[in-house]
Design a protein around this motif. Sequence first.
Motif, PDB file in Angstrom:
ATOM      1  N   PRO A  57       0.907  -1.243   0.018  1.00 38.13           N
ATOM      2  CA  PRO A  57      -0.222   0.138  -0.021  1.00 38.13           C
ATOM      3  C   PRO A  57       0.878   1.294   0.086  1.00 38.13           C
ATOM      4  O   PRO A  57       0.668   2.251   0.779  1.00 38.13           O
ATOM      5  N   THR A  58       1.531   1.475  -1.033  1.00 33.14           N
ATOM      6  CA  THR A  58       2.372   2.729  -1.282  1.00 33.14           C
ATOM      7  C   THR A  58       2.522   2.952  -2.834  1.00 33.14           C
ATOM      8  O   THR A  58       2.482   2.149  -3.564  1.00 33.14           O
ATOM      9  N   THR A  59       2.351   4.082  -3.020  1.00 32.48           N
ATOM     10  CA  THR A  59       2.529   4.634  -4.588  1.00 32.48           C
ATOM     11  C   THR A  59       3.052   5.726  -4.645  1.00 32.48           C
ATOM     12  O   THR A  59       3.549   6.429  -4.023  1.00 32.48           O
ATOM     13  N   GLU A  60       3.370   5.988  -6.150  1.00 31.97           N
ATOM     14  CA  GLU A  60       3.766   7.304  -6.498  1.00 31.97           C
ATOM     15  C   GLU A  60       3.151   7.603  -7.945  1.00 31.97           C
ATOM     16  O   GLU A  60       2.882   6.849  -8.683  1.00 31.97           O
ATOM     17  N   PHE A  61       2.803   8.750  -7.867  1.00 28.96           N
ATOM     18  CA  PHE A  61       1.877   9.363  -9.139  1.00 28.96           C
ATOM     19  C   PHE A  61       2.680  10.494  -9.659  1.00 28.96           C
ATOM     20  O   PHE A  61       2.909  11.290  -8.781  1.00 28.96           O
ATOM     21  N   SER A  62       2.735  10.517 -10.920  1.00 26.60           N
ATOM     22  CA  SER A  62       3.392  11.897 -11.672  1.00 26.60           C
ATOM     23  C   SER A  62       2.756  12.399 -12.596  1.00 26.60           C
ATOM     24  O   SER A  62       2.090  11.694 -13.648  1.00 26.60           O
ATOM     25  N   VAL A  63       2.601  13.728 -12.964  1.00 29.05           N
ATOM     26  CA  VAL A  63       2.086  14.254 -14.114  1.00 29.05           C
ATOM     27  C   VAL A  63       3.228  15.271 -14.414  1.00 29.05           C
ATOM     28  O   VAL A  63       4.088  16.048 -13.637  1.00 29.05           O
ATOM     29  N   THR A  64       3.080  15.821 -15.729  1.00 32.04           N
ATOM     30  CA  THR A  64       3.955  16.705 -16.220  1.00 32.04           C
ATOM     31  C   THR A  64       3.003  17.844 -16.957  1.00 32.04           C
ATOM     32  O   THR A  64       2.266  17.394 -17.763  1.00 32.04           O
ATOM     33  N   SER A  65       3.274  18.952 -16.866  1.00 32.54           N
ATOM     34  CA  SER A  65       2.518  19.875 -17.467  1.00 32.54           C
ATOM     35  C   SER A  65       2.955  20.323 -18.913  1.00 32.54           C
ATOM     36  O   SER A  65       4.159  19.899 -19.337  1.00 32.54           O
ATOM     37  N   PRO A  66       2.278  20.973 -19.803  1.00 30.56           N
ATOM     38  CA  PRO A  66       2.992  21.334 -21.102  1.00 30.56           C
ATOM     39  C   PRO A  66       4.086  21.935 -21.103  1.00 30.56           C
ATOM     40  O   PRO A  66       4.858  22.065 -21.953  1.00 30.56           O
ATOM     41  N   LYS A  67       4.257  22.781 -19.937  1.00 35.99           N
ATOM     42  CA  LYS A  67       5.552  23.740 -19.676  1.00 35.99           C
ATOM     43  C   LYS A  67       6.511  22.764 -19.101  1.00 35.99           C
ATOM     44  O   LYS A  67       7.484  23.339 -18.602  1.00 35.99           O
ATOM     45  N   MET A  68       6.424  21.553 -19.017  1.00 35.91           N
ATOM     46  CA  MET A  68       7.482  20.525 -18.500  1.00 35.91           C
ATOM     47  C   MET A  68       7.724  20.941 -16.945  1.00 35.91           C
ATOM     48  O   MET A  68       8.776  20.677 -16.507  1.00 35.91           O
ATOM     49  N   GLU A  69       6.674  21.133 -16.259  1.00 38.46           N
ATOM     50  CA  GLU A  69       6.618  21.379 -14.698  1.00 38.46           C
ATOM     51  C   GLU A  69       6.149  19.856 -14.330  1.00 38.46           C
ATOM     52  O   GLU A  69       5.098  19.380 -14.787  1.00 38.46           O
ATOM     53  N   THR A  70       6.851  19.223 -13.487  1.00 39.86           N
ATOM     54  CA  THR A  70       6.414  18.059 -12.892  1.00 39.86           C
ATOM     55  C   THR A  70       6.174  18.062 -11.429  1.00 39.86           C
ATOM     56  O   THR A  70       6.790  18.659 -10.610  1.00 39.86           O
ATOM     57  N   VAL A  71       5.130  17.077 -11.254  1.00 40.33           N
ATOM     58  CA  VAL A  71       4.950  17.038  -9.875  1.00 40.33           C
ATOM     59  C   VAL A  71       4.941  15.376  -9.682  1.00 40.33           C
ATOM     60  O   VAL A  71       4.293  14.547 -10.301  1.00 40.33           O
ATOM     61  N   ARG A  72       5.488  14.888  -8.584  1.00 37.36           N
ATOM     62  CA  ARG A  72       5.669  13.744  -8.191  1.00 37.36           C
ATOM     63  C   ARG A  72       4.898  13.638  -6.860  1.00 37.36           C
ATOM     64  O   ARG A  72       5.297  14.358  -5.862  1.00 37.36           O
ATOM     65  N   LEU A  73       4.014  12.703  -6.373  1.00 37.46           N
ATOM     66  CA  LEU A  73       3.309  12.759  -5.306  1.00 37.46           C
ATOM     67  C   LEU A  73       3.496  11.082  -4.886  1.00 37.46           C
ATOM     68  O   LEU A  73       3.230  10.298  -5.642  1.00 37.46           O
ATOM     69  N   ARG A  74       3.783  11.183  -3.535  1.00 37.36           N
ATOM     70  CA  ARG A  74       4.082   9.691  -3.333  1.00 37.36           C
ATOM     71  C   ARG A  74       3.603   9.625  -1.833  1.00 37.36           C
ATOM     72  O   ARG A  74       3.630  10.426  -0.990  1.00 37.36           O
ATOM     73  N   GLY A  75       3.259   8.386  -1.240  1.00 37.35           N
ATOM     74  CA  GLY A  75       2.882   8.093  -0.015  1.00 37.35           C
ATOM     75  C   GLY A  75       1.908   6.874   0.338  1.00 37.35           C
ATOM     76  O   GLY A  75       1.936   5.945  -0.749  1.00 37.35           O
ATOM     77  N   ALA A  76       1.653   6.448   1.474  1.00 39.58           N
ATOM     78  CA  ALA A  76       0.937   5.394   1.644  1.00 39.58           C
ATOM     79  C   ALA A  76      -0.538   5.501   1.359  1.00 39.58           C
ATOM     80  O   ALA A  76      -1.261   6.529   1.270  1.00 39.58           O
ATOM     81  N   VAL A  77      -1.165   4.272   0.891  1.00 39.84           N
ATOM     82  CA  VAL A  77      -2.322   4.428   0.077  1.00 39.84           C
ATOM     83  C   VAL A  77      -3.230   3.930   1.209  1.00 39.84           C
ATOM     84  O   VAL A  77      -3.269   2.860   2.248  1.00 39.84           O
ATOM     85  N   LYS A  78      -4.576   4.530   1.397  1.00 39.57           N
ATOM     86  CA  LYS A  78      -5.641   4.188   2.283  1.00 39.57           C
ATOM     87  C   LYS A  78      -6.931   4.115   1.180  1.00 39.57           C
ATOM     88  O   LYS A  78      -6.841   4.798   0.324  1.00 39.57           O
TER      89      LYS A  78
END
Length: 133
Positions: A57-78
Amino acid sequence: MQEAITLLQANRSGFLATVDAGQPRVRPFQFQFVEQGKFYFCTAKSKDVYKQLQTAPTTEFSVTSPKMETVRLRGAVKFSDDRQLKQRILDNEPMIRSIYGNADNPNFTLFYLEHGEAIVFDFSGNPPRQYTF
C-alpha cells in the motif's frame, strides 16, 4: 503545497506506480481531487492495481504540464468507499460514470494518499521544491 495542488488540478492525467511481486508496474491514471489534505484517485476492486495496492500500500503518481513542470506525489495508500466522494467523481467524470454507473457499485472504490510528499520540479535549473502533507 499549493503549487503542487495547482499543477495536479491542471494536469490530472499522469502515471501511477505500484509494486507487483517485487517488480514495478506503471500505468496511466487520473488524479481526481484533494479534500482535507487527502489526494484522491479511484479504481475497480477487480483490477490488478487494486490488488497491488492492497498488497503493497504505497504508490507514486506523476504528472507533467505542457511547460514541463512535474509533480511527483508519493505516500501510503488508504482505501475508502465514501459514497459522497464517489458520487462527486461520478458527477464530474462522464467516462467513470459510464464504467461504474453509480456510487453504490461494489466494484467502484476510492483510494487516497493522506501522509506523504509532493515534489515539484522543472527544467529551469532551480532546485526541486518538496512538500509534505
